[in-house]
Motif scaffolding. Sequence first.
Motif, PDB file in Angstrom:
ATOM      1  N   ASP A   1     -15.319  -6.344  -2.028  1.00 25.38           N
ATOM      2  CA  ASP A   1     -13.869  -6.249  -2.131  1.00 25.38           C
ATOM      3  C   ASP A   1     -13.511  -5.853  -3.552  1.00 25.38           C
ATOM      4  O   ASP A   1     -13.900  -6.510  -4.514  1.00 25.38           O
ATOM      5  CB  ASP A   1     -13.227  -7.588  -1.767  1.00 25.38           C
ATOM      6  CG  ASP A   1     -11.723  -7.506  -1.630  1.00 25.38           C
ATOM      7  OD1 ASP A   1     -11.146  -6.464  -2.003  1.00 25.38           O
ATOM      8  OD2 ASP A   1     -11.121  -8.476  -1.146  1.00 25.38           O
TER       9      ASP A   1
ATOM     10  N   ALA B   1      -6.361   3.572  -3.330  1.00 23.75           N
ATOM     11  CA  ALA B   1      -7.694   2.992  -3.196  1.00 23.75           C
ATOM     12  C   ALA B   1      -8.750   3.925  -3.768  1.00 23.75           C
ATOM     13  O   ALA B   1      -9.725   3.474  -4.374  1.00 23.75           O
ATOM     14  CB  ALA B   1      -7.995   2.693  -1.737  1.00 23.75           C
TER      15      ALA B   1
ATOM     16  N   MET C   1      -1.560   4.610   0.198  1.00 20.86           N
ATOM     17  CA  MET C   1      -2.469   3.479   0.023  1.00 20.86           C
ATOM     18  C   MET C   1      -3.906   3.983  -0.102  1.00 20.86           C
ATOM     19  O   MET C   1      -4.668   3.503  -0.944  1.00 20.86           O
ATOM     20  CB  MET C   1      -2.344   2.512   1.204  1.00 20.86           C
ATOM     21  CG  MET C   1      -3.233   1.288   1.094  1.00 20.86           C
ATOM     22  SD  MET C   1      -3.134   0.216   2.532  1.00 20.86           S
ATOM     23  CE  MET C   1      -3.763   1.285   3.806  1.00 20.86           C
TER      24      MET C   1
ATOM     25  N   VAL D   1     -10.610   1.194   3.114  1.00 19.64           N
ATOM     26  CA  VAL D   1      -9.494   0.267   2.933  1.00 19.64           C
ATOM     27  C   VAL D   1      -9.372  -0.542   4.220  1.00 19.64           C
ATOM     28  O   VAL D   1      -9.319   0.025   5.310  1.00 19.64           O
ATOM     29  CB  VAL D   1      -8.157   1.005   2.680  1.00 19.64           C
ATOM     30  CG1 VAL D   1      -7.008   0.023   2.646  1.00 19.64           C
ATOM     31  CG2 VAL D   1      -8.197   1.775   1.401  1.00 19.64           C
TER      32      VAL D   1
ATOM     33  N   GLY E   1     -10.221  -5.277  -4.551  1.00 25.86           N
ATOM     34  CA  GLY E   1      -8.856  -5.678  -4.874  1.00 25.86           C
ATOM     35  C   GLY E   1      -7.844  -5.119  -3.902  1.00 25.86           C
ATOM     36  O   GLY E   1      -8.146  -4.274  -3.060  1.00 25.86           O
ATOM     37  N   GLU E   2      -6.629  -5.625  -4.036  1.00 22.21           N
ATOM     38  CA  GLU E   2      -5.544  -5.225  -3.146  1.00 22.21           C
ATOM     39  C   GLU E   2      -4.952  -3.896  -3.581  1.00 22.21           C
ATOM     40  O   GLU E   2      -4.799  -3.632  -4.775  1.00 22.21           O
ATOM     41  CB  GLU E   2      -4.461  -6.300  -3.151  1.00 22.21           C
ATOM     42  CG  GLU E   2      -3.389  -6.080  -2.114  1.00 22.21           C
ATOM     43  CD  GLU E   2      -2.389  -7.217  -2.086  1.00 22.21           C
ATOM     44  OE1 GLU E   2      -1.396  -7.125  -2.842  1.00 22.21           O
ATOM     45  OE2 GLU E   2      -2.614  -8.185  -1.335  1.00 22.21           O
TER      46      GLU E   2
ATOM     47  N   HIS F   1      -4.185  -4.464   6.001  1.00 20.96           N
ATOM     48  CA  HIS F   1      -3.652  -5.780   6.336  1.00 20.96           C
ATOM     49  C   HIS F   1      -2.363  -5.648   7.138  1.00 20.96           C
ATOM     50  O   HIS F   1      -2.219  -6.250   8.191  1.00 20.96           O
ATOM     51  CB  HIS F   1      -3.395  -6.614   5.083  1.00 20.96           C
ATOM     52  CG  HIS F   1      -4.622  -6.885   4.276  1.00 20.96           C
ATOM     53  ND1 HIS F   1      -5.732  -7.499   4.787  1.00 20.96           N
ATOM     54  CD2 HIS F   1      -4.911  -6.606   2.981  1.00 20.96           C
ATOM     55  CE1 HIS F   1      -6.652  -7.608   3.840  1.00 20.96           C
ATOM     56  NE2 HIS F   1      -6.183  -7.063   2.735  1.00 20.96           N
TER      57      HIS F   1
ATOM     58  N   VAL G   1      -0.134  -2.558   2.955  1.00 24.36           N
ATOM     59  CA  VAL G   1      -0.956  -3.376   2.067  1.00 24.36           C
ATOM     60  C   VAL G   1      -2.348  -3.451   2.654  1.00 24.36           C
ATOM     61  O   VAL G   1      -2.515  -3.618   3.871  1.00 24.36           O
ATOM     62  CB  VAL G   1      -0.356  -4.804   1.918  1.00 24.36           C
ATOM     63  CG1 VAL G   1      -1.221  -5.650   1.012  1.00 24.36           C
ATOM     64  CG2 VAL G   1       1.064  -4.729   1.407  1.00 24.36           C
ATOM     65  N   GLY G   2      -3.352  -3.339   1.795  1.00 25.27           N
ATOM     66  CA  GLY G   2      -4.732  -3.444   2.247  1.00 25.27           C
ATOM     67  C   GLY G   2      -5.648  -3.831   1.121  1.00 25.27           C
ATOM     68  O   GLY G   2      -5.229  -4.006  -0.022  1.00 25.27           O
ATOM     69  N   SER G   3      -6.939  -3.944   1.430  1.00 20.70           N
ATOM     70  CA  SER G   3      -7.962  -4.264   0.433  1.00 20.70           C
ATOM     71  C   SER G   3      -8.884  -3.075   0.275  1.00 20.70           C
ATOM     72  O   SER G   3      -9.420  -2.555   1.259  1.00 20.70           O
ATOM     73  CB  SER G   3      -8.794  -5.473   0.871  1.00 20.70           C
ATOM     74  OG  SER G   3      -7.999  -6.622   0.921  1.00 20.70           O
TER      75      SER G   3
ATOM     76  N   THR H   1      -1.700  -0.970  -2.413  1.00 16.47           N
ATOM     77  CA  THR H   1      -0.487  -0.768  -1.633  1.00 16.47           C
ATOM     78  C   THR H   1      -0.110   0.705  -1.629  1.00 16.47           C
ATOM     79  O   THR H   1      -0.541   1.474  -2.497  1.00 16.47           O
ATOM     80  CB  THR H   1       0.702  -1.575  -2.202  1.00 16.47           C
ATOM     81  OG1 THR H   1       0.961  -1.129  -3.536  1.00 16.47           O
ATOM     82  CG2 THR H   1       0.429  -3.054  -2.189  1.00 16.47           C
TER      83      THR H   1
END
Length: 135
Positions: free
Chosen positions: A65, A96, A92, A105, A67-68, A108, A126-128, A70
């Motif tokens: 992971d 990323a 997004m 990604v 990080g987040e 979320h 929003v995602g990781s 957007t």
Amino acid sequence: MRALPICLLALMLSGCSLLSRSPVEPVQSSAVTPKLEPVKPKVTRPAPVRIITDAQDLVGKPFRDLGEVTGESCQASNQDSPPNIPTARKRMQINASKKAKANAVLLHSCEVTSGTPGCYRQAICVGSALDVSAK
């Protein structure tokens, strides 16, 4: 006397064939040195980032992971085009790709909200950001 009509016919036919040609570029003389344009550096594009919508797709795959991230699409006023979720998802993905080694990604959520400062309505995703290994 017979040669005159034949010559005129040949002259007319060659004139018609010149009309169908494209204009010729003027030749630059070799005495004038052409200006060299500066060489532009090649832009390296990051690897494409895929969107994973189901966390079950990651089961059994090693990942990290990062990080987040957007992405958003804003409708500034009532007269502007409405915000759309595909644009927010694409942004997004771009955000990323700016993270080191991100190649996926995990999404979320995506939603359209109202009342965001500076936007009449806003689509936000929003995602990781993830670094998924190929193993």
